[in-house]
Every structure is written in structure tokens, then in C-alpha cells.
Design an enzyme around this catalytic site. Structure first.
Site, PDB file in Angstrom:
ATOM      1  CG  HIS A 341      -2.139  -0.817   1.071  1.00 38.58           C
ATOM      2  ND1 HIS A 341      -3.050  -0.600   0.077  1.00 38.58           N
ATOM      3  CD2 HIS A 341      -2.620  -1.872   1.812  1.00 38.58           C
ATOM      4  CE1 HIS A 341      -4.053  -1.462   0.198  1.00 38.58           C
ATOM      5  NE2 HIS A 341      -3.801  -2.264   1.239  1.00 38.58           N
ATOM      6  CB  CYS A 410      -2.252   2.512  -5.671  1.00 43.30           C
ATOM      7  SG  CYS A 410      -2.993   0.893  -5.481  1.00 43.30           S
ATOM      8  NE  ARG A 419      -2.155  -1.658  -9.291  1.00 47.19           N
ATOM      9  CZ  ARG A 419      -3.376  -1.179  -9.126  1.00 47.19           C
ATOM     10  NH1 ARG A 419      -3.601   0.133  -9.165  1.00 47.19           N
ATOM     11  NH2 ARG A 419      -4.384  -2.011  -8.919  1.00 47.19           N
TER      12      ARG A 419
END
Length: 442
Positions: A341, A410, A419
Site C-alpha cells: 500500500h 498505487c 500503478r
């Protein structure tokens, strides 16, 4: 205080001889005779010489002379008794009626027994020449109220009070005046409340039909009720959104950091005890630790990229399942690819876009330390572009097979639209028995 001085004879002893000017005890008896030493005149002075309105010229004899001095008393004891009696009672020029008239402006004078002066008594015989007899004083006066016995400024009337005309002559005592003042306050309140007689008048009772109409008029219209409901709904939604944002940006990081820290400690304890062996790992189980010294990142690496089991728990996931399966760090050739993340849930890859070529990235396993150097970055690509994790990644600049590292996350921040890709190449493999690599020592 005394009569004319006698002529000095040949036998006098001087101006300070005993009885040169007056008999012995005359001055003391005159002082004792005064009812009030501050305001009463001494013998030989006119009452008009005082500024107090208590002394009136009407009480002085017509010729303006002081009351005649009585003959000397025969006995000293009788003279002293007369002086004490005169001290207890006021003199004949005490005038309470004039005091009341000047200070309170009364229409009628206040009755007092002080104005009736007693007739001068006859001389009282006495045996000796040193005691002076005095006239019998009048009876003690009875003051009109407790306000008439205090000291007052000479002949200066106080300014009229605003309510003097309404109250009339000031003949009441202190308690009566207080009650009158309270009554005036109530009257002012009633006058203010009664400015609008129509408003003060009680409303007439309504009929049943009028009462129903008034009740319907007091109720809110449907539009007001609907707007109120909509407003409450929006307020509730706003509060819920605020709580959700707080949860996502703050609480998820705290929770993920706790889980990731416990997992890291668990992996190190298993390595120290020798319970874990290299091989194939089940999904969600941690098997390595990644160090990024420049970003101060230490995060466990688990098998798989499952969102709930791996990524949302603050760990880094290894592409090791299905078509996205990639090599392990210990493989002699391949691309070790991981995901993490960038925002929330521990956000281990929050700042990987700040890495520069040559920055070290270390993967720690049970047997060795694998050190990679960052080589290139792809700021943005489609989430479906799986070629970036191929054995020879497309767009990385590598042209031949080797031992590579790929980091995916991300982008832009707080979204998952695209991405961000970072590549590295292995430059050192160091067994744990030889200690930590230089990237972790420095």
C-alpha cells in the site's frame, strides 16, 4: 468668659495671682455647663456667632446680651450640682423647630418641648465667692425622629429629591421613607408594564373553532418538516464521512503497524529458534523482511497479494500465485516482485517514488541478506500491465535475464487508478553467518 478685669492694687501679687480676673472654678463650671462643647457658645458669646441653624436669633434676648449671670453660690457643693444639671439639659437657645424647617422644608413645624425656655431661676445663695450659681435648665427636648439629632452643615439645604413633590412633606421616619421608596419602584414597574393597556389586558377566551385554527397555524408546514429531515440526513452523512476518513487515514495505519510489528517479531523469533525452513510458504504467512534504509522502512514480506490477509495488515505481498507467480530472492535467476500500500493500512510504499538510482533495498531471509540497488522507475502504468513483473521486465531497461527486484504500488496517492513501478538489481548476497550488509550497518 468673665467681666472686666479689676484694677491692680498695691497688694496684688501679679497678673497670675489667684483670683486676679475671676473667681476660682468659674471657667470649669462654664465648660461643664455646655450641653455640646462643639456647637454651644461659651458664656459671653452670642448664639448668632455660630453657623449652625440650631441657634436662632429669636431665642436671644432683645438687647443681645447673654443671659445674666446668677449670683455666686454660697456652698461649693450646690454650685457643682447646678453645673451638672445644666450639662445634662440643653440651653434655652436650642431651636429644633428651625432646624426642621430649614432642612426638611416642612409645611408645619414639628412640636418640640425644647422651644419653651424655662423662666430664669432666682439666685441661689452660697457661702463662698469661688462658686458660681447657674439658672435651672429647661427640660430635655424630645427629637421628632432619629434624623434630627445628627450634625449638619451650617444653613446649607440639600438638593431636592426627584420624588419630593410626589412624597409630600418629609415627616415620616426612616422606616416609612424606605417603604415609600419601595412603593415608588413598584409604581414605576407598573407604569412601564401598563404603557400598552391593550397588551396588559388578558386575551378573551377563544372558541373551539378558533383554537383549532390557531393549533393548525402553529404546526410546521410539510415543506419545513421535509427540509428539516433532509438537513438532519446531510448532517448525519457528513459525520459518518468524517468518521470514515479518520478511520482510513489514521486508525488503519495504527492497526496495520501493530500487526506488522508483531509479524516481524514472530518471524525473527522463528528464525532464532530454527523452527522455520526455506521452501514453499502458505498464503498470508511471512517469510522475509524488507529494509529500505533511505525511507526508514522495515516491513515483513508475506506470501500472496491478498488485500485482507496481507496488504491491509501492513505487510508487503509477494507475487507467488497463478499467472503472477515470480521468483524468490534465493533463485539464481528471476524477478522477485512484491506489492504494498502507498496510503493507509501501514503504507510501507508511501515514498518509493523518492528513491534514486543506487539507493539500496535489502531483503532479509532466514539464511541470507540480499541487497538490491534501485535502477529505474516507471511513474505510471495500467493495473493490467503484468509485463512489469516478467522475468525480464518490460520498460525496466534490462535486456537479459538476471536477478531483479520489482516494487509495485498505487498512484496517484489515495487512489488506485494507476500503478507506480520501481526496479532494482541484486548486487550482493550475504549469508547471515557473516553479519549484516553494509547498507544496514551504516
Amino acid at each position: 468668659m468673665s467681666g472686666p478685669r479689676p484694677e491692680r492694687g498695691a497688694g496684688d501679687e501679679g497678673p497670675y495671682a489667684q483670683g486676679a480676673y475671676e473667681a476660682d472654678g468659674t471657667f470649669v463650671a462654664a465648660i461643664d455647663q455646655l450641653a455640646d462643647p462643639l456647637t454651644d457658645p461659651l458664656p459671653g458669646q452670642r448664639p448668632g456667632q455660630h453657623a449652625s441653624p440650631w441657634f436662632r436669633a429669636g431665642n436671644i434676648p432683645a438687647d443681645g446680651a447673654t443671659p445674666p449671670a446668677p449670683p455666686r453660690a454660697q456652698q461649693p457643693q450646690q454650685g457643682l450640682q447646678g453645673a451638672q444639671q445644666a450639662q445634662e439639659t440643653p440651653r434655652e437657645w436650642y431651636d429644633p423647630e428651625g432646624y426642621e424647617r430649614d432642612w426638611y422644608r416642612q409645611a408645619e413645624p414639628v412640636r418640640s418641648t425644647a422651644s419653651a425656655a424655662a423662666p430664669p431661676p432666682g439666685p441661689e445663695p452660697g457661702p463662698g465667692p469661688d462658686v458660681v450659681s447657674r439658672p435651672a435648665p429647661p427640660a430635655a427636648p424630645v427629637p421628632a425622629d432619629d434624623e434630627t439629632v445628627g450634625l449638619r452643615t451650617a444653613d446649607v439645604a440639600p438638593p431636592p429629591r426627584p420624588s419630593a413633590a410626589a412624597d409630600g412633606p418629609r415627616t415620616q421616619g426612616r422606616a416609612e421613607r424606605r417603604k415609600a421608596a419601595k412603593g415608588r419602584g413598584r409604581r414605576r414597574t407598573e407604569a412601564t408594564a401598563g404603557a400598552d393597556p391593550e397588551a396588559a389586558r388578558p386575551a378573551a377566551p377563544m372558541s373551539r373553532v378558533e383554537a383549532r385554527r390557531a393549533a393548525r397555524a402553529a404546526k410546521d408546514s410539510p415543506a419545513v418538516v421535509a427540509s428539516r429531515v433532509v438537513g438532519e440526513v446531510f448532517i448525519s452523512l457528513g459525520v459518518l464521512m468524517l468518521l470514515f476518513v479518520t478511520y482510513q487515514l489514521w486508525w488503519t495505519n495504527i492497526r496495520a503497524d501493530l500487526i506488522a510489528g508483531k509479524e516481524t517479531n514472530k518471524i525473527q523469533d522463528e528464525w532464532a529458534s530454527g523452527e522455520r525452513r526455506p521452501g514453499v510458504f502458505e498464503p498470508g504467512r511471512g517469510f522475509a523482511i524488507m529494509h529500505i534504509p533511505k525511507l526508514d522502512v522495515v516491513a515483513p514480506i508475506a506470501e500472496g497479494i491478498d488485500k485482507e490477509k496481507v496488504l491491509d495488515r501492513g505487510m508487503i505481498g509477494h507475487y507467488g500465485e497463478g499467472k503472477l507467480k515470480t521468483a524468490m530472492p534465493s533463485a539464481k535467476q528471476g524477478n522477485f516482485s512484491v506489492a504494498g500500500h502507498r496510503n493507509t493500512h501501514g503504507e510501507p510504499f508511501r515514498y518509493i517514488n523518492k528513491l534514486l538510482p543506487g539507493d539500496p533495498i535489502v531483503v532479509e531471509t532466514q539464511d541470507a541478506y540480499y541487497t538490491y540497488e534501485m535502477t529505474s522507475i516507471l511513474p505510471q502504468t495500467s493495473p493490467s500491465n503484468v509485463s512489469v513483473i516478467a522475468p525480464v521486465p518490460a520498460g525496466s531497461g534490462f535486456t537479459a535475464p538476471g536477478r531483479y527486484l520489482t516494487l509495485t504500488t498505487c498512484t496517484p496517492e489515495f487512489t488506485s487508478t494507476y500503478r507506480l513501478i520501481v526496479w532494482g538489481k541484486m548486487v550482493d548476497e550475504r549469508p547471515r553467518s557473516k553479519g549484516k550488509p553494509d547498507a544496514l550497518v551504516g
